[in-house]
Scaffold this active site. Sequence first.
Site: not given
Ligand SMILES: CC(C)(C)CN1C(=O)[C@@H](CC(=O)N[C@@H](CC(=O)O)C(=O)O)O[C@H](c2cccc3ccccc23)c2cc(Cl)ccc21
Length: 348
Positions: A206, A196, A266, A149
């Site tokens: 869920r 968390r 990033f 998942y």
């Molecule tokens: C589910 C997830 C972890 C992939 C979501 N995800 C992330 O969590 C974001 C961070 C984020 O959105 N933080 C939220 C706070 C929170 O949700 O707790 C914020 O508002 O600061 O970072 C990831 C992310 C960033 C950088 C490298 C990555 C490599 C592999 C997978 C994910 C990676 C992310 C990068 C992209 Cl392009 C799209 C989504 C994400």
Amino acid sequence: KQSLAQDALKRRCYDFLNMTSRSFAAVIQELDEELRDAVCLFYLVLRGLDTIEDDMSLDLDRKVELLRSFDQVIYQKGWTFTENGPNEKDRELLVHFDVVIDEFLRLKPEYQKVIANITKLMGDGMADYASGEHRENTAIATIKDFDLYCHYVAGLVGYGLSDLFAASGLESKEIANDKALSDSMGLFLQKTNIIRDYREDLDDGRQFWPKEIWGKYVEKFSDLTKPEYKDKAQACLSDMVLNVLDDVPQVLTYLSKLTNQSVFNFCAIPQVMAISTLALVFNNLDIYHRNIKIRKGEAVKLITNSTDMDNVVSIFREYIFVISRKNEATDPNFMKISMAIGRIEQWI
Ligand SMILES: CC(C)(C)CN1C(=O)[C@@H](CC(=O)N[C@@H](CC(=O)O)C(=O)O)O[C@H](c2cccc3ccccc23)c2cc(Cl)ccc21
């Protein structure tokens, strides 16, 4: 040459980005010019997919159809979606999704291909899970289901980002070859969020914690919130943290391979936020009652100190030490946690 209209279009996409995620949006906008738009649009397409997956008011067949076809939707100029329930968080994004599509179609074809490919894989994975979830509530029975998942919703994001980094020429092709490293980058973030968000998800009906873990401690998933199960709840929580710690060496290895400063920032910032969150939730039974977040001041300190590998390693070392200090000899997982920490300390 950018026309004024095209500038306005791009501006609207960054407005959606800032609407969907304040702090992370700023980090995306710091990326080098070559990657910024591709990552911004990748993020918005993923957010669109997530808004469909998250909407429990959608008819299951309709949801599955949308998830499995979203990789084609992103090529359909003018497409918008108004069937989301009224309180769906990012409903607005899909109502104006034609703006995202117009901008997506202006990306270099190879960036479009990466985004469309991941969207297809993720949409299919989410559809498979959504169908299963409705079959029986614990669709995440085994640790294997849990990893699968998290691979679908987060590991694949790592695959896509590594492909974009490589395609941009800002990082070596090698970063996209080792799929396990990219997968761990996503799994570490997603699994930490799932721990968390225990209470928030429970209240939404869920559950993402694998039954193979929580079933060792309680009969019903919600028993973990009851005072009489306090010791079981603490052991279950340390078991979940133990599972996440396995990804730490791979995360540090991935970060150590990055060479572009903006790409490093990033990638590093969400990871240091996650290790800080993991140390906060470890042996902290409040997670069964409310959503706990790291303090703003802590987050700011982390963001400003995550610009080079040495600082990131010392931040991980600091929080791994916090976890080892919080580790209690009476916890049935005490030894396993100590060994997982030992494995990580070899690395750092
Ligand atoms: C589910 C997830 C972890 C992939 C979501 N995800 C992330 O969590 C974001 C961070 C984020 O959105 N933080 C939220 C706070 C929170 O949700 O707790 C914020 O508002 O600061 O970072 C990831 C992310 C960033 C950088 C490298 C990555 C490599 C592999 C997978 C994910 C990676 C992310 C990068 C992209 Cl392009 C799209 C989504 C994400």
